[in-house]
Design a protein around this motif. Structure first.
Motif, PDB file in Angstrom:
ATOM      1  N   VAL A 147       0.844  -1.195   0.000  1.00  0.00           N
ATOM      2  CA  VAL A 147       0.000   0.000   0.000  1.00  0.00           C
ATOM      3  C   VAL A 147       0.881   1.247   0.000  1.00  0.00           C
ATOM      4  O   VAL A 147       1.704   1.431   0.900  1.00  0.00           O
ATOM      5  N   VAL A 148       0.699   2.075  -1.027  1.00  0.00           N
ATOM      6  CA  VAL A 148       1.452   3.328  -1.155  1.00  0.00           C
ATOM      7  C   VAL A 148       0.437   4.468  -1.226  1.00  0.00           C
ATOM      8  O   VAL A 148      -0.532   4.393  -1.984  1.00  0.00           O
ATOM      9  N   LYS A 149       0.677   5.542  -0.450  1.00  0.00           N
ATOM     10  CA  LYS A 149      -0.285   6.641  -0.376  1.00  0.00           C
ATOM     11  C   LYS A 149       0.413   7.962  -0.713  1.00  0.00           C
ATOM     12  O   LYS A 149       1.383   8.336  -0.046  1.00  0.00           O
ATOM     13  N   TYR A 150      -0.101   8.647  -1.744  1.00  0.00           N
ATOM     14  CA  TYR A 150       0.453   9.936  -2.157  1.00  0.00           C
ATOM     15  C   TYR A 150      -0.562  11.052  -1.953  1.00  0.00           C
ATOM     16  O   TYR A 150      -1.744  10.915  -2.300  1.00  0.00           O
ATOM     17  N   TRP A 151      -0.086  12.165  -1.395  1.00  0.00           N
ATOM     18  CA  TRP A 151      -0.881  13.378  -1.304  1.00  0.00           C
ATOM     19  C   TRP A 151      -0.224  14.435  -2.187  1.00  0.00           C
ATOM     20  O   TRP A 151       0.927  14.815  -1.974  1.00  0.00           O
ATOM     21  N   PHE A 152      -0.937  14.875  -3.230  1.00  0.00           N
ATOM     22  CA  PHE A 152      -0.434  15.906  -4.128  1.00  0.00           C
ATOM     23  C   PHE A 152      -0.803  17.280  -3.556  1.00  0.00           C
ATOM     24  O   PHE A 152      -1.982  17.577  -3.336  1.00  0.00           O
ATOM     25  N   SER A 153       0.209  18.089  -3.314  1.00  0.00           N
ATOM     26  CA  SER A 153       0.034  19.363  -2.622  1.00  0.00           C
ATOM     27  C   SER A 153       0.289  20.529  -3.573  1.00  0.00           C
ATOM     28  O   SER A 153       1.310  20.570  -4.264  1.00  0.00           O
ATOM     29  N   VAL A 154      -0.660  21.473  -3.627  1.00  0.00           N
ATOM     30  CA  VAL A 154      -0.475  22.715  -4.387  1.00  0.00           C
ATOM     31  C   VAL A 154      -0.846  23.886  -3.502  1.00  0.00           C
ATOM     32  O   VAL A 154      -1.614  23.755  -2.548  1.00  0.00           O
ATOM     33  N   THR A 155      -0.298  25.036  -3.843  1.00  0.00           N
ATOM     34  CA  THR A 155      -0.598  26.239  -3.080  1.00  0.00           C
ATOM     35  C   THR A 155      -1.959  26.792  -3.470  1.00  0.00           C
ATOM     36  O   THR A 155      -2.525  26.445  -4.522  1.00  0.00           O
ATOM     37  N   ASP A 156      -2.454  27.682  -2.626  1.00  0.00           N
ATOM     38  CA  ASP A 156      -3.721  28.360  -2.881  1.00  0.00           C
ATOM     39  C   ASP A 156      -3.673  29.069  -4.244  1.00  0.00           C
ATOM     40  O   ASP A 156      -4.589  28.945  -5.070  1.00  0.00           O
ATOM     41  N   GLU A 157      -2.587  29.789  -4.490  1.00  0.00           N
ATOM     42  CA  GLU A 157      -2.476  30.560  -5.731  1.00  0.00           C
ATOM     43  C   GLU A 157      -2.430  29.654  -6.956  1.00  0.00           C
ATOM     44  O   GLU A 157      -3.030  29.959  -7.990  1.00  0.00           O
ATOM     45  N   GLU A 158      -1.728  28.522  -6.824  1.00  0.00           N
ATOM     46  CA  GLU A 158      -1.621  27.604  -7.958  1.00  0.00           C
ATOM     47  C   GLU A 158      -2.974  26.980  -8.282  1.00  0.00           C
ATOM     48  O   GLU A 158      -3.351  26.862  -9.453  1.00  0.00           O
ATOM     49  N   GLN A 159      -3.721  26.577  -7.262  1.00  0.00           N
ATOM     50  CA  GLN A 159      -5.037  25.993  -7.530  1.00  0.00           C
ATOM     51  C   GLN A 159      -5.954  27.009  -8.202  1.00  0.00           C
ATOM     52  O   GLN A 159      -6.683  26.692  -9.145  1.00  0.00           O
ATOM     53  N   GLN A 160      -5.907  28.252  -7.721  1.00  0.00           N
ATOM     54  CA  GLN A 160      -6.739  29.292  -8.318  1.00  0.00           C
ATOM     55  C   GLN A 160      -6.397  29.467  -9.796  1.00  0.00           C
ATOM     56  O   GLN A 160      -7.293  29.568 -10.651  1.00  0.00           O
ATOM     57  N   MET A 161      -5.109  29.480 -10.117  1.00  0.00           N
ATOM     58  CA  MET A 161      -4.700  29.642 -11.511  1.00  0.00           C
ATOM     59  C   MET A 161      -5.165  28.465 -12.361  1.00  0.00           C
ATOM     60  O   MET A 161      -5.669  28.637 -13.478  1.00  0.00           O
ATOM     61  N   ARG A 162      -5.062  27.256 -11.836  1.00  0.00           N
ATOM     62  CA  ARG A 162      -5.473  26.083 -12.613  1.00  0.00           C
ATOM     63  C   ARG A 162      -6.981  26.067 -12.816  1.00  0.00           C
ATOM     64  O   ARG A 162      -7.466  25.659 -13.881  1.00  0.00           O
ATOM     65  N   PHE A 163      -7.727  26.498 -11.821  1.00  0.00           N
ATOM     66  CA  PHE A 163      -9.174  26.589 -11.993  1.00  0.00           C
ATOM     67  C   PHE A 163      -9.529  27.609 -13.071  1.00  0.00           C
ATOM     68  O   PHE A 163     -10.407  27.378 -13.906  1.00  0.00           O
ATOM     69  N   LEU A 164      -8.848  28.753 -13.060  1.00  0.00           N
ATOM     70  CA  LEU A 164      -9.107  29.763 -14.082  1.00  0.00           C
ATOM     71  C   LEU A 164      -8.766  29.246 -15.474  1.00  0.00           C
ATOM     72  O   LEU A 164      -9.473  29.525 -16.449  1.00  0.00           O
ATOM     73  N   MET A 165      -7.691  28.466 -15.572  1.00  0.00           N
ATOM     74  CA  MET A 165      -7.321  27.875 -16.858  1.00  0.00           C
ATOM     75  C   MET A 165      -8.414  26.920 -17.341  1.00  0.00           C
ATOM     76  O   MET A 165      -8.754  26.892 -18.522  1.00  0.00           O
ATOM     77  N   ARG A 166      -8.975  26.159 -16.421  1.00  0.00           N
ATOM     78  CA  ARG A 166     -10.034  25.237 -16.810  1.00  0.00           C
ATOM     79  C   ARG A 166     -11.283  25.986 -17.256  1.00  0.00           C
ATOM     80  O   ARG A 166     -11.960  25.581 -18.194  1.00  0.00           O
ATOM     81  N   ILE A 167     -11.588  27.078 -16.576  1.00  0.00           N
ATOM     82  CA  ILE A 167     -12.760  27.866 -16.945  1.00  0.00           C
ATOM     83  C   ILE A 167     -12.624  28.422 -18.362  1.00  0.00           C
ATOM     84  O   ILE A 167     -13.583  28.446 -19.140  1.00  0.00           O
TER      85      ILE A 167
END
Length: 302
Positions: free
Chosen positions: A182-202
């Motif tokens: 069993v291997v467990k990964y948590w992918f971590s991004v900053t607040d600013e990075e998530q906001q930018m990626r959401f805007l890109m998706r929009i």
């Protein structure tokens, strides 16, 4: 037409392979010019494309060796991918599975539980997807939904969450005792990075399907998700199945680092292979290939 030599044929195959990689990468580039410029400005130290592809291909060749080892020795591997929305879990999973046999390595991405599943033991709907001998299973989100989205969005009560925290360490120890890695990964991004990626998706019609009302709510409840994540990591980080955090602001480096780390955790080795030879075709001089009706063929538009 002159017959291609082995070298030319191999070069053509390699070009075709690289075209597949570029095609995948293009999904990150179908953006308005302004959004693309903003993204480049926010990521000035991008890994050179050639370096990225060269290392990705090298790691993917190692993943094939891992796959062969798992299949040969009937090993069982489970890898959990967790993280905030748009953190890069899907991109990493796609690169891991890209060149592997889907009969050996498969992805599980379960939808929201049905009314019937809501009445079951919480882990019950995940158990049928666990690997048999010779299989690798990648969970694109997992039973940790209860400690994350279900808790933050109010789909689970606090007593249910507390019961989960009590049960999950022993559940994972049971998996490990049964021979599952069993291997467990948590992918971590900053607040600013998530906001930018959401805007890109929009602004990208080809990615708007990735945005759900739940994703948008995750922006509103950023701090609630942060608190839930911190408690989850603290209470479920056990020696038998520890958590590994993947810094995800740089997508390319996050993918390479995750794959490299996964390979380092499993003691795979080369396994015996039967030599493959192409058998001679059976030729029957009396056989004539039938001419099929034209309407059976796909129209040749290109």
């Amino acid at each position: 037409m002159q017959d291609q030599g082995p070298k030319n044929w191999l070069e053509a195959e390699l070009e075709d392979t690289l075209d597949e990689d570029y095609e995948i990468e293009l999904e990150d580039a179908v953006l308005s010019q302004e959004i693309a410029r903003i993204y480049r400005d926010a990521h000035p130290n991008q890994m050179p494309r050639n370096d990225y592809f060269r290392e990705l291909l090298r790691l993917q060749s190692e993943l094939i060796k891992l796959q062969d080892w798992v299949s040969y020795h009937k090993e069982k591997v489970v890898v959990l991918f967790e993280g905030r929305d748009s953190a890069g879990k899907g991109g990493a999973i796609k690169r891991i599975t890209q060149r592997l046999n889907p009969r050996v390595c498969r992805v599980v991405a379960l939808p929201a539980p049905s009314d019937r599943e809501k009445t079951q033991w919480y882990f019950q709907r995940y158990v049928p997807h666990l690997p048999a001998g010779g299989e690798i299973v990648l969970f694109d989100r997992s039973w940790y939904n209860r400690a994350g989205v279900e808790r933050v969005m109010g789909f689970a009560t606090e007593p249910q969450v507390e019961e989960f925290f009590h049960d999950v360490p022993e559940f994972e120890r049971m998996l490990v005792r049964s021979g599952i890695r069993v291997v467990k990964y948590w992918f971590s991004v900053t607040d600013e990075e998530q906001q930018m990626r959401f805007l890109m998706r929009i602004h990208d019609p080809m990615k708007q399907w990735k945005l759900s009302p739940m994703d948008l709510q995750s922006r509103v409840r950023w701090e609630d998700y942060t608190k839930a994540k911190e408690e989850m990591l603290e209470r479920t980080n056990i020696p038998e199945a520890p958590w590994y955090v993947v810094p995800g602001n740089d997508k390319k480096r996050a993918r390479l680092n995750c794959i490299s780390h996964l390979l380092s955790l499993i003691p795979y080795e080369p396994v015996p292979h039967d030599e493959i030879t192409l058998p001679d075709r059976v030729f029957n001089p009396d056989y004539e290939r039938d001419i099929l009706p034209p309407d059976l063929y796909v129209p040749q538009k290109y």
